[in-house]
Design an enzyme around this catalytic site. Structure first.
Site, PDB file in Angstrom:
ATOM      1  N   ASP A   1      58.493  48.461  50.328  1.00 22.26           N
ATOM      2  CA  ASP A   1      59.376  49.466  49.256  1.00 22.26           C
ATOM      3  C   ASP A   1      60.501  48.584  48.922  1.00 22.26           C
ATOM      4  OD1 ASP A   1      60.010  50.912  47.275  1.00 22.26           O
ATOM      5  OD2 ASP A   1      60.916  52.335  48.523  1.00 22.26           O
TER       6      ASP A   1
ATOM      7  N   THR B   1      62.298  48.703  41.466  1.00 24.18           N
ATOM      8  CA  THR B   1      63.555  48.318  41.946  1.00 24.18           C
ATOM      9  C   THR B   1      63.595  46.767  42.581  1.00 24.18           C
ATOM     10  OG1 THR B   1      62.583  49.221  44.022  1.00 24.18           O
ATOM     11  CG2 THR B   1      64.089  50.560  42.811  1.00 24.18           C
ATOM     12  N   THR B   2      62.328  46.507  43.047  1.00 27.16           N
ATOM     13  CA  THR B   2      62.264  45.087  43.416  1.00 27.16           C
ATOM     14  C   THR B   2      62.295  43.992  42.204  1.00 27.16           C
ATOM     15  OG1 THR B   2      60.735  45.720  45.219  1.00 27.16           O
ATOM     16  CG2 THR B   2      60.865  43.428  44.902  1.00 27.16           C
TER      17      THR B   2
ATOM     18  N   ASP C   1      57.436  57.440  43.948  1.00 30.11           N
ATOM     19  CA  ASP C   1      57.425  56.483  42.867  1.00 30.11           C
ATOM     20  C   ASP C   1      56.150  57.149  42.030  1.00 30.11           C
ATOM     21  OD1 ASP C   1      58.919  54.772  44.288  1.00 30.11           O
ATOM     22  OD2 ASP C   1      57.612  53.171  44.502  1.00 30.11           O
TER      23      ASP C   1
HETATM   24  P1  ADP Z   1      58.754  47.115  42.100  1.00 31.74           P
HETATM   25  O1  ADP Z   1      59.725  47.615  43.043  1.00 31.74           O
HETATM   26  O2  ADP Z   1      59.505  46.443  41.180  1.00 31.74           O
HETATM   27  O3  ADP Z   1      58.145  48.445  41.288  1.00 31.74           O
HETATM   28  P2  ADP Z   1      56.268  46.478  43.149  1.00 31.74           P
HETATM   29  O4  ADP Z   1      55.900  46.065  44.618  1.00 31.74           O
HETATM   30  O5  ADP Z   1      55.899  47.969  43.177  1.00 31.74           O
HETATM   31  O6  ADP Z   1      57.716  46.446  42.605  1.00 31.74           O
HETATM   32  O7  ADP Z   1      55.310  45.441  42.373  1.00 31.74           O
HETATM   33  C1  ADP Z   1      55.375  45.768  40.894  1.00 31.74           C
HETATM   34  C2  ADP Z   1      54.582  44.681  40.221  1.00 31.74           C
HETATM   35  O8  ADP Z   1      53.455  44.435  40.823  1.00 31.74           O
HETATM   36  C3  ADP Z   1      54.713  45.011  38.845  1.00 31.74           C
HETATM   37  O9  ADP Z   1      55.249  43.664  38.009  1.00 31.74           O
HETATM   38  C4  ADP Z   1      52.967  45.039  38.611  1.00 31.74           C
HETATM   39  O10 ADP Z   1      52.730  44.926  37.331  1.00 31.74           O
HETATM   40  C5  ADP Z   1      52.602  44.131  39.453  1.00 31.74           C
HETATM   41  N1  ADP Z   1      50.863  44.549  39.854  1.00 31.74           N
HETATM   42  C6  ADP Z   1      50.478  45.662  40.190  1.00 31.74           C
HETATM   43  N2  ADP Z   1      49.067  45.506  40.503  1.00 31.74           N
HETATM   44  C7  ADP Z   1      48.920  44.264  40.077  1.00 31.74           C
HETATM   45  C8  ADP Z   1      47.685  43.519  40.089  1.00 31.74           C
HETATM   46  N3  ADP Z   1      46.422  43.990  40.458  1.00 31.74           N
HETATM   47  N4  ADP Z   1      47.855  42.198  39.840  1.00 31.74           N
HETATM   48  C9  ADP Z   1      48.812  41.800  39.537  1.00 31.74           C
HETATM   49  N5  ADP Z   1      50.149  42.686  39.401  1.00 31.74           N
HETATM   50  C10 ADP Z   1      50.149  43.494  39.779  1.00 31.74           C
HETATM   51 MG    MG Z   2      56.492  49.684  42.056  1.00 29.82          MG
END
Ligand code: ADP
Ligand code: MG
Length: 525
Positions: free
Chosen positions: A61, A94-95, A379
């Site tokens: 996270d 957030t990331t 989340d």
């Molecule tokens: P954040 O803290 O920004 O939410 P995450 O680590 O949760 O970061 O990652 C979110 C990103 O991962 C989003 O851009 C989402 O569209 C992408 N994502 C989630 N599942 C997939 C997948 N199967 N393939 C590609 N991207 C994905």
């Molecule tokens: Mg996320």
């Protein structure tokens, strides 16, 4: 301020000016983004965080990584608070916010090096905002139950195992649907160190880890009227200690009798108001327990304020401060109050009259697992609630960012000034999201970006993106990789604001005496 004063104020400070300051700020932003970049997306790596006390935490996270980081640089701190704002408002994204801010700054610095003034870059970035807002509306699609659930799942991708993800996604989705308010605070979360994640459940009611004050009180399985007391049912403390001085025999009995009568009078007013259950924030006098039981009133004491708030919402009660003059509109309604023993501990479940009181009980065998599950659930609940407030979805997997970049590049062509370069820089920064998603999945970032961009143009669809689980470029609604419109919009807006405010700082004053503590900014923590 006259020059002389100004010089005196600046004595003992070192002035970092212009490009040096910007370079320094950008470096801080990059350092921070580097710390979280590798956690982005479902294939993002977990980070092992070790606290100064030696405690360890494994997380994927971004915001947890940032909050644990000991950061002194003012720009880095500002980035952390931007990502914390994202966390507070929408819980997810957030990331992405941090990574995007850093990329916006890197591209800005490149332009500064090519002779573009930071003010022009800021104004170029500002020009992107309406274009993005309009484009997001065009790209987004309305959601339904099934699509919302998939979106909640997307936000959990990469967090814990698949079992945890589907249990928590379903719970968050149902809890948000049940309350229907889109307010995360309306869902009470209780963690129990017993059983396993899959035993977690949604309880339509407020669960207190508490038993009734007296065994002989009867539970109320068939509903009734509830009074919530922002205070206690206790003997009134004598105004002056000296008044307790015993002057003759029998005075003690008389004193106790008076106290007892006082308690009884207050209980009588509960009876007169037809109260079946009393919940007090403070104590309830031992002596009153049996009296309440005799009056057929079920009572609970020392209930914390957040729980009181949940109970009020669930029953429609309004907290009262004393027993005099209980108004009918202060009294709440409940459907049932029952007690259950979970692993030897008494729990009371209040089923309210409205659906606005639900509790999600997250179970797990270890504290570490529970913490991980609770963070993931937060989340998921955030996303589920966002979708109630604004039921629109955007494609994930970098598709939205690529679609925005394509539009911004087209828009840039229409701008004759140097802002054109800034708009192109903004577009390139947005493309960092699909690039990083690809990199973290061990794929080539450039190839994947080009492939997805071409796929969007080919299919004339903004929903073509990268599924890192299959390695394919595909339609994100078919692959069920979606995000709430509000999460993505908030992340981009937050990153834009943060980048622009860094650009605006053209010189930073650092106090010489303690380079760790800049004196020009009051930080919130
Ligand atoms: P954040 O803290 O920004 O939410 P995450 O680590 O949760 O970061 O990652 C979110 C990103 O991962 C989003 O851009 C989402 O569209 C992408 N994502 C989630 N599942 C997939 C997948 N199967 N393939 C590609 N991207 C994905
Ligand atoms: Mg996320």
């Amino acid at each position: 301020m006259v020059q002389q004063d100004q010089d005196r104020v600046l004595e003992g400070t070192e002035r970092v000016e212009g490009r040096t300051a910007l370079r320094d700020n950008v470096a801080a932003a990059i350092a921070l983004a580097d710390a979280v970049r590798s956690t982005l997306g479902p294939k993002g790596l977990d980070k092992l965080l070790v606290g100064s006390d030696g405690s360890a935490l494994v997380t994927n996270d971004g915001v947890t990584v940032l909050e644990t980081a000991k950061v002194e640089h003012p720009t880095a701190k500002m980035l952390i608070s931007t990502s914390r704002a994202q966390d507070d408002e929408v819980r997810d994204g957030t990331t992405s916010t941090v990574v995007l801010t850093a990329e916006l700054l890197v591209n800005a610095l490149e332009l500064v090096d090519r002779g573009v003034h930071p003010t022009v870059i800021s104004s170029g970035y500002r020009m992107c905002e309406p274009v993005i807002e309009q484009a997001l509306k065009e790209i987004a699609k309305p959601t339904d139950q099934q699509a919302s659930l998939s979106s909640v799942r997307t936000c959990l991708a990469g967090k814990g195992d698949v079992g945890l993800q589907s249990t928590l996604a379903e719970l968050a989705h149902s809890a948000a649907q049940e309350t229907g308010t889109g307010e995360v605070d309306h869902v009470r979360v209780l963690t129990e160190r017993s059983g396993s994640i899959k035993d977690s459940e949604l309880i339509p009611g407020i669960v207190l880890v508490k038993a009734r004050v007296h065994r002989e009180m009867e539970l109320k399985p068939n509903g009734g009227r509830i009074l919530i007391l922002d205070g206690g049912l206790e003997n009134r403390k004598p105004e002056i200690e000296a008044s307790l001085k015993i002057t003759n025999t029998g005075a003690i009995e008389a004193f106790h009798a008076r106290e007892r009568a006082g308690l009884q009078a207050r209980i009588d007013s509960l009876t007169a108001a037809n109260i079946d259950c009393l919940v007090a924030r403070d104590g309830i006098e031992e002596e009153a327990h049996a009296m309440l039981a005799a009056a057929g009133i079920l009572a609970y004491r020392r209930v914390e304020r957040p729980e009181i708030e949940h109970l009020c919402r669930a029953t429609g009660a309004r907290p009262v401060f004393d027993f005099e003059d209980i108004q009918d509109e202060d009294v709440g309604q409940f459907k049932a109050i029952r007690e259950e023993k979970w692993h030897g501990v008494e729990h009371t479940i209040f089923e309210g009259s409205s659906s606005q009181g639900v509790t999600v009980v997250i179970r797990g065998s270890t504290d570490l697992r529970l913490e991980e599950a609770q963070r993931a659930f937060d989340d998921a609940l955030g996303v589920a609630c966002q979708l109630i407030r604004e039921p629109h979805l955007l494609p994930g997997g970098g598709a939205t960012h690529i679609a925005l970049a394509r539009r911004l590049r087209r828009h840039a062509e229409t701008i004759p000034g140097r802002e054109q370069m800034a708009i192109e820089g903004f577009a390139a920064a947005l493309e960092s999201i699909p690039r990083i998603l690809a990199t973290n999945a061990g794929m080539d970032p450039l190839d994947e970006l080009l492939r997805a961009t071409a796929a969007q143009a080919d299919a004339d669809s903004d929903w073509q993106g990268l599924d890192v689980n299959t390695g394919n470029t595909t339609d994100m609604s078919e692959a069920s990789i979606t995000e709430p419109l509000s999460v993505t919009r908030h992340a981009i807006a937050g990153a834009t604001e943060a980048a622009i405010s860094v650009l605006r700082i053209d010189d930073v004053l650092w106090a010489k005496q303690d380079a760790q503590e800049p004196d020009w900014r009051d930080d919130e923590d």
